[in-house]
Write an enzyme that holds these catalytic residues in place. Structure first.
Site, short mmCIF file in Angstrom:
data_model
loop_
_atom_site.label_atom_id
_atom_site.label_comp_id
_atom_site.label_asym_id
_atom_site.label_seq_id
_atom_site.Cartn_x
_atom_site.Cartn_y
_atom_site.Cartn_z
N THR A 129 0.87 -1.19 0.00
CA THR A 129 0.00 0.00 0.00
C THR A 129 0.91 1.24 0.00
O THR A 129 0.98 1.97 0.99
CB THR A 129 -0.93 0.03 1.24
N GLU A 171 11.08 -5.17 10.14
CA GLU A 171 12.07 -5.84 9.29
C GLU A 171 13.36 -5.97 10.08
O GLU A 171 13.71 -5.10 10.86
CB GLU A 171 12.32 -5.02 8.01
N PHE A 195 13.23 4.05 20.53
CA PHE A 195 12.94 5.07 19.51
C PHE A 195 13.39 6.46 19.97
O PHE A 195 12.80 7.46 19.61
CB PHE A 195 11.45 5.05 19.10
N LEU A 196 14.43 6.48 20.79
CA LEU A 196 15.00 7.76 21.22
C LEU A 196 16.46 7.86 20.78
O LEU A 196 17.28 8.42 21.50
CB LEU A 196 14.89 7.91 22.74
N GLY A 238 19.30 10.45 14.89
CA GLY A 238 19.92 9.94 13.66
C GLY A 238 19.57 10.80 12.47
O GLY A 238 19.19 11.97 12.62
N GLY A 297 13.18 6.43 7.86
CA GLY A 297 12.89 6.09 6.47
C GLY A 297 12.19 4.75 6.46
O GLY A 297 11.53 4.39 7.43
N CYS A 352 7.58 1.83 5.77
CA CYS A 352 6.33 2.08 6.53
C CYS A 352 6.17 3.52 7.02
O CYS A 352 5.21 4.19 6.65
CB CYS A 352 6.23 1.11 7.70
N LYS A 356 5.40 6.54 4.43
CA LYS A 356 4.11 6.48 3.73
C LYS A 356 2.94 6.47 4.71
O LYS A 356 1.88 7.03 4.43
CB LYS A 356 4.06 5.28 2.79
N LYS A 406 17.59 0.59 7.66
CA LYS A 406 18.06 0.15 8.97
C LYS A 406 18.85 -1.14 8.77
O LYS A 406 18.83 -1.71 7.68
CB LYS A 406 16.90 -0.03 9.94
P1 NAD Z 1 6.08 -5.85 -0.53
O1 NAD Z 1 6.04 -4.86 -1.63
O2 NAD Z 1 7.37 -6.39 -0.03
O3 NAD Z 1 5.18 -7.11 -0.92
C1 NAD Z 1 3.92 -7.02 -1.54
C2 NAD Z 1 3.80 -8.22 -2.49
O4 NAD Z 1 2.45 -8.32 -2.96
C3 NAD Z 1 4.66 -8.10 -3.74
O5 NAD Z 1 5.51 -9.23 -3.84
C4 NAD Z 1 3.63 -8.06 -4.90
O6 NAD Z 1 4.11 -8.71 -6.07
C5 NAD Z 1 2.48 -8.80 -4.28
N1 NAD Z 1 1.15 -8.54 -4.88
C6 NAD Z 1 0.58 -7.34 -5.18
N2 NAD Z 1 -0.65 -7.54 -5.68
C7 NAD Z 1 -0.89 -8.87 -5.69
C8 NAD Z 1 -1.99 -9.69 -6.08
N3 NAD Z 1 -3.13 -9.16 -6.55
N4 NAD Z 1 -1.87 -11.02 -5.97
C9 NAD Z 1 -0.73 -11.58 -5.48
N5 NAD Z 1 0.34 -10.86 -5.08
C10 NAD Z 1 0.25 -9.51 -5.18
O7 NAD Z 1 5.27 -5.16 0.67
P2 NAD Z 1 5.46 -5.39 2.26
O8 NAD Z 1 6.61 -4.62 2.76
O9 NAD Z 1 5.36 -6.84 2.55
O10 NAD Z 1 4.14 -4.66 2.79
C11 NAD Z 1 2.85 -5.21 2.62
C12 NAD Z 1 1.88 -4.45 3.50
O11 NAD Z 1 2.21 -4.66 4.88
C13 NAD Z 1 1.91 -2.94 3.30
O12 NAD Z 1 0.60 -2.43 3.45
C14 NAD Z 1 2.79 -2.44 4.43
O13 NAD Z 1 2.49 -1.14 4.81
C15 NAD Z 1 2.42 -3.41 5.54
N6 NAD Z 1 3.47 -3.59 6.55
C16 NAD Z 1 4.78 -3.71 6.18
C17 NAD Z 1 5.75 -3.90 7.14
C18 NAD Z 1 7.21 -4.00 6.76
O14 NAD Z 1 8.05 -3.96 7.67
N7 NAD Z 1 7.56 -4.14 5.49
C19 NAD Z 1 5.40 -3.98 8.50
C20 NAD Z 1 4.05 -3.90 8.85
C21 NAD Z 1 3.10 -3.70 7.86
#
Ligand code: NAD
Length: 438
Positions: free
Chosen positions: A86, A155, A252-253, A256, A260, A263, A266, A324
Protein backbone atom coordinates in the site's frame (compact mmCIF):
# COMPACT_ATOMS: atom_id res chain seq x y z
CA UNK A 1 -6.43 -24.07 9.52
CA UNK A 2 -5.89 -23.64 5.79
CA UNK A 3 -4.45 -20.18 5.25
CA UNK A 4 -3.75 -18.39 2.00
CA UNK A 5 -1.51 -15.34 1.94
CA UNK A 6 -1.98 -12.96 -0.99
CA UNK A 7 1.32 -11.13 -1.52
CA UNK A 8 4.62 -12.77 -0.56
CA UNK A 9 6.74 -9.72 0.23
CA UNK A 10 8.28 -8.80 3.60
CA UNK A 11 5.00 -9.17 5.48
CA UNK A 12 3.26 -11.91 3.50
CA UNK A 13 6.26 -14.21 3.33
CA UNK A 14 7.22 -13.81 6.99
CA UNK A 15 3.61 -14.09 8.25
CA UNK A 16 2.84 -17.05 5.98
CA UNK A 17 5.99 -18.88 7.01
CA UNK A 18 5.35 -18.26 10.72
CA UNK A 19 1.72 -19.42 10.39
CA UNK A 20 3.04 -22.62 8.76
CA UNK A 21 5.50 -22.97 11.60
CA UNK A 22 2.55 -22.72 14.03
CA UNK A 23 1.21 -25.86 12.31
CA UNK A 24 -1.25 -24.33 9.81
CA UNK A 25 -1.35 -25.33 6.16
CA UNK A 26 -0.24 -22.24 4.25
CA UNK A 27 -0.12 -21.26 0.57
CA UNK A 28 1.74 -18.04 -0.24
CA UNK A 29 0.58 -16.43 -3.48
CA UNK A 30 2.34 -13.73 -5.45
CA UNK A 31 1.64 -12.32 -8.87
CA UNK A 32 5.36 -11.88 -9.48
CA UNK A 33 6.45 -15.17 -11.11
CA UNK A 34 10.15 -14.54 -10.44
CA UNK A 35 9.47 -14.33 -6.69
CA UNK A 36 7.50 -17.58 -6.69
CA UNK A 37 10.09 -19.38 -8.83
CA UNK A 38 12.85 -18.26 -6.46
CA UNK A 39 10.86 -19.39 -3.41
CA UNK A 40 10.12 -22.77 -4.99
CA UNK A 41 13.85 -23.16 -5.59
CA UNK A 42 14.57 -22.29 -1.94
CA UNK A 43 15.93 -18.80 -2.68
CA UNK A 44 14.62 -15.85 -0.65
CA UNK A 45 13.48 -12.80 -2.66
CA UNK A 46 14.26 -10.63 0.42
CA UNK A 47 16.90 -10.59 3.12
CA UNK A 48 15.48 -11.31 6.56
CA UNK A 49 17.54 -13.10 9.23
CA UNK A 50 16.40 -16.68 9.87
CA UNK A 51 13.82 -16.71 7.09
CA UNK A 52 15.53 -19.05 4.65
CA UNK A 53 15.89 -21.84 7.21
CA UNK A 54 12.32 -21.42 8.48
CA UNK A 55 10.91 -21.52 4.94
CA UNK A 56 12.97 -24.61 4.07
CA UNK A 57 11.87 -26.38 7.23
CA UNK A 58 8.17 -25.73 6.68
CA UNK A 59 8.31 -26.61 2.99
CA UNK A 60 9.98 -29.89 3.97
CA UNK A 61 7.22 -30.60 6.49
CA UNK A 62 4.65 -30.07 3.73
CA UNK A 63 2.93 -27.15 5.45
CA UNK A 64 4.14 -24.30 3.22
CA UNK A 65 3.87 -23.91 -0.55
CA UNK A 66 4.10 -21.14 -3.15
CA UNK A 67 2.06 -20.37 -6.24
CA UNK A 68 1.08 -17.65 -8.69
CA UNK A 69 -2.33 -19.25 -9.07
CA UNK A 70 -4.61 -17.38 -6.69
CA UNK A 71 -7.97 -19.05 -7.45
CA UNK A 72 -7.38 -22.63 -6.18
CA UNK A 73 -5.42 -21.32 -3.19
CA UNK A 74 -8.38 -19.11 -2.18
CA UNK A 75 -11.02 -21.74 -2.92
CA UNK A 76 -9.43 -24.14 -0.43
CA UNK A 77 -8.75 -21.64 2.35
CA UNK A 78 -10.48 -21.01 5.68
CA UNK A 79 -8.74 -17.63 5.95
CA UNK A 80 -7.31 -15.48 3.14
CA UNK A 81 -4.87 -12.76 4.19
CA UNK A 82 -4.26 -9.73 2.00
CA UNK A 83 -0.61 -8.66 2.43
CA UNK A 84 -0.03 -6.65 -0.74
CA UNK A 85 1.73 -3.29 -0.85
CA UNK A 86 0.00 0.00 0.00
CA UNK A 87 2.59 2.57 -1.15
CA UNK A 88 2.01 6.32 -1.26
CA UNK A 89 -0.09 7.28 -4.24
CA UNK A 90 2.00 9.26 -6.69
CA UNK A 91 1.17 12.94 -6.54
CA UNK A 92 -1.01 13.24 -3.44
CA UNK A 93 0.40 11.01 -0.67
CA UNK A 94 -2.82 9.07 -0.01
CA UNK A 95 -2.33 5.32 0.39
CA UNK A 96 -2.54 3.63 -3.01
CA UNK A 97 -5.17 0.95 -2.45
CA UNK A 98 -5.26 -0.35 -6.01
CA UNK A 99 -3.38 -3.57 -5.10
CA UNK A 100 -5.70 -4.25 -2.16
CA UNK A 101 -8.84 -3.72 -4.21
CA UNK A 102 -7.48 -5.79 -7.13
CA UNK A 103 -6.71 -8.61 -4.68
CA UNK A 104 -10.24 -8.31 -3.22
CA UNK A 105 -11.77 -8.65 -6.69
CA UNK A 106 -9.66 -11.72 -7.45
CA UNK A 107 -10.47 -13.30 -4.08
CA UNK A 108 -14.21 -12.69 -4.60
CA UNK A 109 -14.22 -14.72 -7.80
CA UNK A 110 -12.62 -17.71 -6.12
CA UNK A 111 -14.49 -17.93 -2.78
CA UNK A 112 -16.12 -21.22 -1.79
CA UNK A 113 -17.68 -21.89 1.62
CA UNK A 114 -17.35 -19.56 4.62
CA UNK A 115 -14.06 -17.66 4.34
CA UNK A 116 -12.51 -14.99 6.49
CA UNK A 117 -10.82 -12.31 4.40
CA UNK A 118 -8.17 -10.61 6.53
CA UNK A 119 -6.48 -7.34 5.65
CA UNK A 120 -2.92 -7.46 6.95
CA UNK A 121 -1.72 -4.67 4.69
CA UNK A 122 -1.67 -1.26 6.38
CA UNK A 123 -4.82 0.41 5.08
CA UNK A 124 -6.64 3.66 5.90
CA UNK A 125 -9.78 3.68 8.00
CA UNK A 126 -12.77 2.48 6.00
CA UNK A 127 -10.81 0.27 3.59
CA UNK A 128 -12.33 -2.87 5.13
CA UNK A 129 -15.80 -1.49 4.34
CA UNK A 130 -14.76 -1.02 0.72
CA UNK A 131 -13.21 -4.51 0.49
CA UNK A 132 -16.47 -5.91 1.86
CA UNK A 133 -18.47 -3.94 -0.70
CA UNK A 134 -16.27 -5.11 -3.59
CA UNK A 135 -16.56 -8.77 -2.59
CA UNK A 136 -20.30 -8.56 -1.87
CA UNK A 137 -20.98 -6.87 -5.22
CA UNK A 138 -18.97 -9.47 -7.16
CA UNK A 139 -20.33 -12.44 -5.20
CA UNK A 140 -23.71 -11.74 -3.57
CA UNK A 141 -23.93 -15.47 -2.80
CA UNK A 142 -20.61 -15.75 -0.94
CA UNK A 143 -20.30 -16.43 2.79
CA UNK A 144 -17.48 -14.31 4.17
CA UNK A 145 -16.37 -11.74 6.73
CA UNK A 146 -13.76 -9.02 6.26
CA UNK A 147 -11.40 -8.57 9.22
CA UNK A 148 -8.65 -6.05 9.88
CA UNK A 149 -5.51 -7.57 11.41
CA UNK A 150 -2.70 -5.01 11.05
CA UNK A 151 0.87 -6.23 11.24
CA UNK A 152 3.42 -4.67 13.60
CA UNK A 153 6.55 -6.70 12.77
CA UNK A 154 9.85 -4.92 12.21
CA UNK A 155 12.07 -5.84 9.29
CA UNK A 156 15.31 -7.31 10.56
CA UNK A 157 13.56 -8.88 13.57
CA UNK A 158 10.44 -9.96 11.72
CA UNK A 159 10.26 -13.61 12.73
CA UNK A 160 10.80 -12.92 16.41
CA UNK A 161 8.27 -10.06 16.29
CA UNK A 162 5.70 -12.22 14.55
CA UNK A 163 6.11 -15.11 16.96
CA UNK A 164 6.29 -12.94 20.08
CA UNK A 165 4.16 -9.91 19.30
CA UNK A 166 3.47 -7.24 21.92
CA UNK A 167 -0.19 -7.58 20.88
CA UNK A 168 -2.44 -8.89 18.14
CA UNK A 169 -5.19 -6.55 16.96
CA UNK A 170 -8.29 -8.10 15.39
CA UNK A 171 -10.91 -5.76 14.01
CA UNK A 172 -14.33 -7.26 13.34
CA UNK A 173 -17.75 -7.55 14.93
CA UNK A 174 -18.50 -10.91 13.30
CA UNK A 175 -18.43 -13.65 15.96
CA UNK A 176 -17.64 -16.41 13.49
CA UNK A 177 -14.67 -14.41 12.22
CA UNK A 178 -13.41 -13.85 15.77
CA UNK A 179 -13.58 -17.61 16.34
CA UNK A 180 -11.60 -18.26 13.14
CA UNK A 181 -8.99 -15.62 14.03
CA UNK A 182 -8.63 -17.13 17.50
CA UNK A 183 -7.83 -20.45 15.84
CA UNK A 184 -5.26 -18.78 13.57
CA UNK A 185 -3.46 -17.23 16.55
CA UNK A 186 -4.10 -19.99 19.12
CA UNK A 187 -0.44 -21.12 19.08
CA UNK A 188 0.47 -17.69 20.44
CA UNK A 189 -1.67 -18.16 23.56
CA UNK A 190 1.27 -20.11 24.92
CA UNK A 191 3.35 -16.95 24.66
CA UNK A 192 0.48 -15.05 26.27
CA UNK A 193 0.32 -12.50 23.50
CA UNK A 194 -2.53 -10.09 24.29
CA UNK A 195 -5.27 -10.24 21.66
CA UNK A 196 -7.38 -7.12 21.28
CA UNK A 197 -10.68 -7.67 19.53
CA UNK A 198 -12.11 -4.38 18.40
CA UNK A 199 -14.09 -2.71 15.63
CA UNK A 200 -12.65 -2.91 12.12
CA UNK A 201 -12.16 0.84 11.79
CA UNK A 202 -10.50 1.02 15.19
CA UNK A 203 -8.06 -1.73 14.19
CA UNK A 204 -7.20 0.06 10.96
CA UNK A 205 -6.54 3.32 12.76
CA UNK A 206 -4.55 1.65 15.55
CA UNK A 207 -1.81 0.71 13.07
CA UNK A 208 -1.46 4.28 11.77
CA UNK A 209 -1.58 5.75 15.26
CA UNK A 210 1.22 3.39 16.38
CA UNK A 211 3.48 4.25 13.45
CA UNK A 212 2.79 7.97 13.73
CA UNK A 213 3.60 7.90 17.44
CA UNK A 214 6.92 6.11 16.87
CA UNK A 215 7.81 8.48 14.03
CA UNK A 216 7.02 11.40 16.34
CA UNK A 217 9.30 10.01 19.05
CA UNK A 218 12.19 9.73 16.58
CA UNK A 219 11.57 13.20 15.20
CA UNK A 220 11.36 14.65 18.70
CA UNK A 221 14.77 13.33 19.72
CA UNK A 222 16.22 14.44 16.37
CA UNK A 223 15.12 18.01 17.05
CA UNK A 224 16.48 17.80 20.59
CA UNK A 225 19.78 16.62 19.03
CA UNK A 226 19.92 19.75 16.88
CA UNK A 227 19.26 21.84 19.96
CA UNK A 228 22.01 19.97 21.83
CA UNK A 229 24.47 20.92 19.10
CA UNK A 230 23.59 24.60 19.50
CA UNK A 231 23.64 24.76 23.27
CA UNK A 232 26.46 22.35 24.05
CA UNK A 233 24.52 19.40 25.45
CA UNK A 234 24.76 15.68 24.68
CA UNK A 235 21.68 14.08 23.12
CA UNK A 236 22.63 10.53 24.08
CA UNK A 237 22.65 11.52 27.71
CA UNK A 238 19.43 13.51 27.35
CA UNK A 239 17.83 10.45 25.71
CA UNK A 240 18.98 8.25 28.57
CA UNK A 241 17.82 10.80 31.07
CA UNK A 242 14.30 10.89 29.68
CA UNK A 243 14.14 7.26 28.51
CA UNK A 244 14.64 5.88 32.02
CA UNK A 245 11.28 7.44 32.87
CA UNK A 246 8.81 4.55 32.41
CA UNK A 247 6.19 6.93 31.10
CA UNK A 248 8.52 7.76 28.20
CA UNK A 249 10.56 4.58 27.62
CA UNK A 250 14.00 4.34 26.05
CA UNK A 251 13.07 2.92 22.64
CA UNK A 252 12.94 5.07 19.51
CA UNK A 253 15.00 7.76 21.22
CA UNK A 254 18.16 7.36 19.13
CA UNK A 255 18.98 10.54 17.28
CA UNK A 256 19.92 9.94 13.66
CA UNK A 257 19.48 11.00 10.06
CA UNK A 258 15.65 10.84 10.10
CA UNK A 259 13.29 7.90 9.77
CA UNK A 260 12.89 6.09 6.47
CA UNK A 261 11.81 2.67 5.32
CA UNK A 262 8.79 1.04 3.80
CA UNK A 263 6.33 2.08 6.53
CA UNK A 264 6.85 5.28 8.53
CA UNK A 265 7.14 7.76 5.63
CA UNK A 266 4.11 6.48 3.73
CA UNK A 267 2.00 5.74 6.82
CA UNK A 268 2.53 9.13 8.47
CA UNK A 269 1.64 10.81 5.19
CA UNK A 270 -1.45 8.64 4.70
CA UNK A 271 -2.62 9.44 8.24
CA UNK A 272 -2.19 13.14 7.55
CA UNK A 273 -4.34 12.81 4.42
CA UNK A 274 -7.02 10.72 6.15
CA UNK A 275 -7.26 13.24 8.99
CA UNK A 276 -7.46 16.20 6.60
CA UNK A 277 -10.28 14.50 4.70
CA UNK A 278 -12.07 13.80 7.98
CA UNK A 279 -11.88 17.52 8.83
CA UNK A 280 -9.66 16.89 11.87
CA UNK A 281 -6.08 17.54 10.75
CA UNK A 282 -3.35 15.90 12.87
CA UNK A 283 -1.06 18.93 12.94
CA UNK A 284 1.53 17.25 15.10
CA UNK A 285 1.99 14.47 12.53
CA UNK A 286 1.98 16.99 9.66
CA UNK A 287 4.92 18.71 11.36
CA UNK A 288 6.71 15.40 11.96
CA UNK A 289 6.45 14.57 8.24
CA UNK A 290 7.86 17.91 7.15
CA UNK A 291 10.63 18.04 9.79
CA UNK A 292 11.74 14.52 8.86
CA UNK A 293 11.75 15.25 5.11
CA UNK A 294 14.00 18.27 5.60
CA UNK A 295 16.28 16.39 7.96
CA UNK A 296 17.49 13.81 5.44
CA UNK A 297 18.76 16.46 3.06
CA UNK A 298 20.18 18.44 6.00
CA UNK A 299 22.40 15.42 6.73
CA UNK A 300 24.13 15.99 3.39
CA UNK A 301 24.86 19.56 4.51
CA UNK A 302 26.26 18.18 7.76
CA UNK A 303 28.75 16.12 5.76
CA UNK A 304 29.63 19.14 3.62
CA UNK A 305 30.33 21.16 6.79
CA UNK A 306 32.49 18.34 8.19
CA UNK A 307 34.46 18.45 4.93
CA UNK A 308 35.23 22.15 5.41
CA UNK A 309 32.33 23.66 3.46
CA UNK A 310 32.52 21.89 0.10
CA UNK A 311 32.55 18.35 -1.28
CA UNK A 312 33.11 19.37 -4.89
CA UNK A 313 35.59 16.95 -6.47
CA UNK A 314 35.87 15.01 -3.20
CA UNK A 315 35.18 11.33 -2.61
CA UNK A 316 32.66 10.54 0.11
CA UNK A 317 32.46 6.96 1.36
CA UNK A 318 29.05 5.82 2.62
CA UNK A 319 28.74 2.91 5.05
CA UNK A 320 25.21 1.53 5.12
CA UNK A 321 22.51 2.15 2.52
CA UNK A 322 19.41 0.32 3.80
CA UNK A 323 16.98 2.25 6.00
CA UNK A 324 18.06 0.15 8.97
CA UNK A 325 20.34 -2.83 9.64
CA UNK A 326 19.43 -6.47 8.94
CA UNK A 327 17.28 -5.80 5.90
CA UNK A 328 17.94 -5.22 2.21
CA UNK A 329 15.01 -2.78 2.03
CA UNK A 330 15.94 0.52 0.38
CA UNK A 331 12.45 2.05 0.32
CA UNK A 332 12.69 5.70 1.44
CA UNK A 333 16.09 5.06 3.04
CA UNK A 334 17.75 8.27 4.33
CA UNK A 335 20.85 7.25 2.33
CA UNK A 336 18.98 8.13 -0.88
CA UNK A 337 18.50 11.82 0.02
CA UNK A 338 21.94 12.07 1.61
CA UNK A 339 23.72 10.62 -1.42
CA UNK A 340 21.73 12.75 -3.86
CA UNK A 341 22.46 15.85 -1.76
CA UNK A 342 26.19 15.08 -1.80
CA UNK A 343 26.17 14.37 -5.53
CA UNK A 344 24.39 17.70 -6.08
CA UNK A 345 27.29 19.28 -4.18
CA UNK A 346 29.78 17.69 -6.60
CA UNK A 347 30.92 14.67 -4.55
CA UNK A 348 31.89 11.29 -5.93
CA UNK A 349 30.19 8.51 -3.94
CA UNK A 350 31.57 5.11 -2.99
CA UNK A 351 29.27 2.93 -0.89
CA UNK A 352 29.19 -0.36 0.96
CA UNK A 353 26.25 -2.16 2.57
CA UNK A 354 26.31 -5.78 3.80
CA UNK A 355 22.96 -6.71 2.19
CA UNK A 356 21.47 -3.71 0.42
CA UNK A 357 23.70 -3.13 -2.60
CA UNK A 358 21.60 -5.13 -5.09
CA UNK A 359 18.51 -3.09 -4.21
CA UNK A 360 20.55 0.13 -4.07
CA UNK A 361 21.79 -0.39 -7.63
CA UNK A 362 18.17 -0.24 -8.79
CA UNK A 363 17.50 3.18 -7.25
CA UNK A 364 20.83 5.04 -7.14
CA UNK A 365 22.93 6.22 -10.05
CA UNK A 366 26.61 7.17 -10.35
CA UNK A 367 27.59 5.30 -7.20
CA UNK A 368 30.59 2.93 -7.02
CA UNK A 369 30.22 -0.06 -4.72
CA UNK A 370 32.98 -1.48 -2.54
CA UNK A 371 33.61 -5.01 -1.23
CA UNK A 372 33.83 -4.02 2.42
CA UNK A 373 34.14 -1.04 4.75
CA UNK A 374 37.90 -0.65 4.30
CA UNK A 375 37.78 -0.82 0.50
CA UNK A 376 35.01 1.76 0.69
CA UNK A 377 37.17 4.13 2.76
CA UNK A 378 40.21 3.78 0.49
CA UNK A 379 41.20 7.24 -0.79
CA UNK A 380 38.05 8.86 0.61
CA UNK A 381 37.89 12.44 1.88
CA UNK A 382 35.19 11.54 4.40
CA UNK A 383 33.54 8.39 5.69
CA UNK A 384 29.85 8.59 6.62
CA UNK A 385 28.06 5.95 8.71
CA UNK A 386 24.44 6.09 7.57
CA UNK A 387 23.15 2.70 8.78
CA UNK A 388 24.32 1.09 12.01
CA UNK A 389 25.00 -2.46 10.79
CA UNK A 390 26.85 -4.57 13.39
CA UNK A 391 29.72 -4.86 10.91
CA UNK A 392 30.36 -1.11 11.37
CA UNK A 393 30.38 -1.11 15.17
CA UNK A 394 33.94 -2.27 15.71
CA UNK A 395 35.89 -0.97 12.74
CA UNK A 396 39.68 -0.79 12.95
CA UNK A 397 39.93 3.00 13.14
CA UNK A 398 43.71 3.05 12.65
CA UNK A 399 43.33 1.08 9.45
CA UNK A 400 40.54 3.38 8.24
CA UNK A 401 42.56 6.50 8.98
CA UNK A 402 45.56 5.03 7.14
CA UNK A 403 43.68 4.31 3.90
CA UNK A 404 41.64 7.52 3.75
CA UNK A 405 42.82 10.63 1.89
CA UNK A 406 41.42 12.79 4.72
CA UNK A 407 40.55 11.10 8.02
CA UNK A 408 37.07 12.50 8.62
CA UNK A 409 34.33 10.33 10.15
CA UNK A 410 30.72 11.52 10.08
CA UNK A 411 28.76 9.20 12.33
CA UNK A 412 25.05 9.76 11.68
CA UNK A 413 24.10 6.98 14.13
CA UNK A 414 26.38 7.87 17.04
CA UNK A 415 27.94 4.41 16.89
CA UNK A 416 31.32 5.73 18.10
CA UNK A 417 32.36 8.16 20.78
CA UNK A 418 34.27 11.26 19.79
CA UNK A 419 37.09 10.48 22.24
CA UNK A 420 37.63 7.02 20.75
CA UNK A 421 37.69 8.22 17.17
CA UNK A 422 39.92 11.22 17.88
CA UNK A 423 42.35 9.05 19.84
CA UNK A 424 42.91 7.19 16.56
CA UNK A 425 43.62 10.41 14.70
CA UNK A 426 40.33 10.87 12.82
CA UNK A 427 38.17 14.00 12.98
CA UNK A 428 34.68 13.22 14.29
CA UNK A 429 31.18 14.59 13.68
CA UNK A 430 28.24 12.92 15.40
CA UNK A 431 24.58 13.79 15.96
CA UNK A 432 23.74 16.01 18.92
CA UNK A 433 27.19 15.72 20.44
CA UNK A 434 29.48 18.73 20.44
CA UNK A 435 33.30 18.73 20.75
CA UNK A 436 34.50 19.18 24.26
CA UNK A 437 31.05 19.72 25.69
CA UNK A 438 28.63 17.46 27.45
P1 NAD B 1 6.08 -5.85 -0.53
O1 NAD B 1 6.04 -4.86 -1.63
O2 NAD B 1 7.37 -6.39 -0.03
O3 NAD B 1 5.18 -7.11 -0.92
C1 NAD B 1 3.92 -7.02 -1.54
C2 NAD B 1 3.80 -8.22 -2.49
O4 NAD B 1 2.45 -8.32 -2.96
C3 NAD B 1 4.66 -8.10 -3.74
O5 NAD B 1 5.51 -9.23 -3.84
C4 NAD B 1 3.63 -8.06 -4.90
O6 NAD B 1 4.11 -8.71 -6.07
C5 NAD B 1 2.48 -8.80 -4.28
N1 NAD B 1 1.15 -8.54 -4.88
C6 NAD B 1 0.58 -7.34 -5.18
N2 NAD B 1 -0.65 -7.54 -5.68
C7 NAD B 1 -0.89 -8.87 -5.69
C8 NAD B 1 -1.99 -9.69 -6.08
N3 NAD B 1 -3.13 -9.16 -6.55
N4 NAD B 1 -1.87 -11.02 -5.97
C9 NAD B 1 -0.73 -11.58 -5.48
N5 NAD B 1 0.34 -10.86 -5.08
C10 NAD B 1 0.25 -9.51 -5.18
O7 NAD B 1 5.27 -5.16 0.67
P2 NAD B 1 5.46 -5.39 2.26
O8 NAD B 1 6.61 -4.62 2.76
O9 NAD B 1 5.36 -6.84 2.55
O10 NAD B 1 4.14 -4.66 2.79
C11 NAD B 1 2.85 -5.21 2.62
C12 NAD B 1 1.88 -4.45 3.50
O11 NAD B 1 2.21 -4.66 4.88
C13 NAD B 1 1.91 -2.94 3.30
O12 NAD B 1 0.60 -2.43 3.45
C14 NAD B 1 2.79 -2.44 4.43
O13 NAD B 1 2.49 -1.14 4.81
C15 NAD B 1 2.42 -3.41 5.54
N6 NAD B 1 3.47 -3.59 6.55
C16 NAD B 1 4.78 -3.71 6.18
C17 NAD B 1 5.75 -3.90 7.14
C18 NAD B 1 7.21 -4.00 6.76
O14 NAD B 1 8.05 -3.96 7.67
N7 NAD B 1 7.56 -4.14 5.49
C19 NAD B 1 5.40 -3.98 8.50
C20 NAD B 1 4.05 -3.90 8.85
C21 NAD B 1 3.10 -3.70 7.86
Amino acid sequence: MRITMIGSGYVGLVSGTCFADFGHEVVCVDKDPSKIEALKAGRMPIYEPGLEALVADNVRQGRLSFTTDLAPAVANADAVFIAVGTPSRRGDGFADLSYVFAAAREIAQALTGYTVIVTKSTVPVGTGDEVERIVREARPDAEFAVVSNPEFLREGAAIEDFKRPDRIVIGTDDDRAVEAMNKVYRPLYLNQAPILVTGRRTAELTKYAANAFLATKITFINEIADLCEQVGANVQEVARGIGLDNRIGSKFLHAGPGYGGSCFPKDTLALVKTAQDAGTPVRLVETVVSVNDQRKRAMARKVVTACGGSVRGKTVAILGLTFKPNTDDMRDAPSLSIITGLQDGGARIVAYDPEGMDQARLVLSDVSYAEDAYACAEGADALVIVTEWNAFRALDLDRLGAVMATPILVDLRNVYSREDVERHGLRYTGIGVVPGLG
